[in-house]
Design a protein around this motif. Sequence first.
Motif, mmCIF file in Angstrom:
data_model
loop_
_atom_site.group_PDB
_atom_site.id
_atom_site.type_symbol
_atom_site.label_atom_id
_atom_site.label_comp_id
_atom_site.label_asym_id
_atom_site.label_seq_id
_atom_site.Cartn_x
_atom_site.Cartn_y
_atom_site.Cartn_z
ATOM 1 N N SER A 125 -5.548 24.830 79.511
ATOM 2 C CA SER A 125 -4.219 24.353 79.870
ATOM 3 C C SER A 125 -3.722 23.354 78.848
ATOM 4 N N GLY A 126 -2.401 23.223 78.795
ATOM 5 C CA GLY A 126 -1.821 22.070 78.137
ATOM 6 C C GLY A 126 -1.987 20.890 79.076
ATOM 7 N N ILE A 127 -1.766 19.700 78.562
ATOM 8 C CA ILE A 127 -1.869 18.499 79.388
ATOM 9 C C ILE A 127 -0.459 18.062 79.780
ATOM 10 N N TYR A 128 -0.250 17.912 81.091
ATOM 11 C CA TYR A 128 1.042 17.547 81.658
ATOM 12 C C TYR A 128 0.857 16.283 82.491
ATOM 13 N N TYR A 129 1.491 15.210 82.066
ATOM 14 C CA TYR A 129 1.349 13.929 82.771
ATOM 15 C C TYR A 129 -0.128 13.547 82.930
ATOM 16 N N GLY A 130 -0.924 13.809 81.913
ATOM 17 C CA GLY A 130 -2.338 13.437 81.933
ATOM 18 C C GLY A 130 -3.235 14.357 82.735
ATOM 19 N N LYS A 131 -2.732 15.547 83.096
ATOM 20 C CA LYS A 131 -3.515 16.477 83.913
ATOM 21 C C LYS A 131 -3.368 17.905 83.385
ATOM 22 N N GLY A 172 -0.340 16.789 73.276
ATOM 23 C CA GLY A 172 0.428 16.057 72.284
ATOM 24 C C GLY A 172 -0.187 14.689 72.050
ATOM 25 N N GLY A 173 -0.658 14.061 73.125
ATOM 26 C CA GLY A 173 -1.239 12.725 73.034
ATOM 27 C C GLY A 173 -2.750 12.765 72.928
ATOM 28 N N SER A 174 -3.408 12.878 74.076
ATOM 29 C CA SER A 174 -4.872 12.920 74.062
ATOM 30 C C SER A 174 -5.378 13.892 75.131
ATOM 31 N N ALA A 175 -6.603 14.351 74.926
ATOM 32 C CA ALA A 175 -7.233 15.278 75.865
ATOM 33 C C ALA A 175 -7.420 14.592 77.211
ATOM 34 N N ALA A 176 -7.333 15.366 78.283
ATOM 35 C CA ALA A 176 -7.506 14.826 79.635
ATOM 36 C C ALA A 176 -8.113 15.913 80.521
ATOM 37 N N PHE A 177 -9.386 15.782 80.805
ATOM 38 C CA PHE A 177 -10.091 16.790 81.594
ATOM 39 C C PHE A 177 -10.345 16.359 83.046
#
Length: 149
Positions: free
Chosen positions: A51-57, A83-88
């Motif tokens: 997934s892309g990261i949307y609002y940190g999720k 765009g910013g940083s990975a968030a798993f």
Amino acid sequence: MKIAIVYASVHHGNTKKLVDAIADAYGTELIDATKIKEKNLSEYDAIGFASGIYYGKFHQAVLNFASVNLPQEKTVFLICTHGGSAAFGSIEAILKNKRCSITDRFSCKGYDTFGPFRLIGGIAKGHPDDKDIKSVLDFYDGIIKKMQV
């Protein structure tokens, strides 16, 4: 070995570029969580979530799909573009609940025009690029090798 990747790629196709490269190189089944809401995943040896990261999720469609369809104690790997940083964390919470083992994680930059980034023409232009595609294919090759041991 039977592997599927459940993904969502809705804005610039960043995640789709990565999963398409994997599918083209390895014949891996792709499941678009924005279109397919339910699927029996019990027959797969491993399942990827991308997934892309949307609002940190992770995208909500991927999170919902995992919550509803992921069997207990599956082998899982994760892929994200950002765009910013990975968030798993959002997907990992679901996987922990289902007692799944995460073999590995991959992330790379993806073109992002959300919010204020739109005013400057976006960030991470041109990503994922050829280097990112090669990296995700190396990552996936490593997943396969780990499973064969």
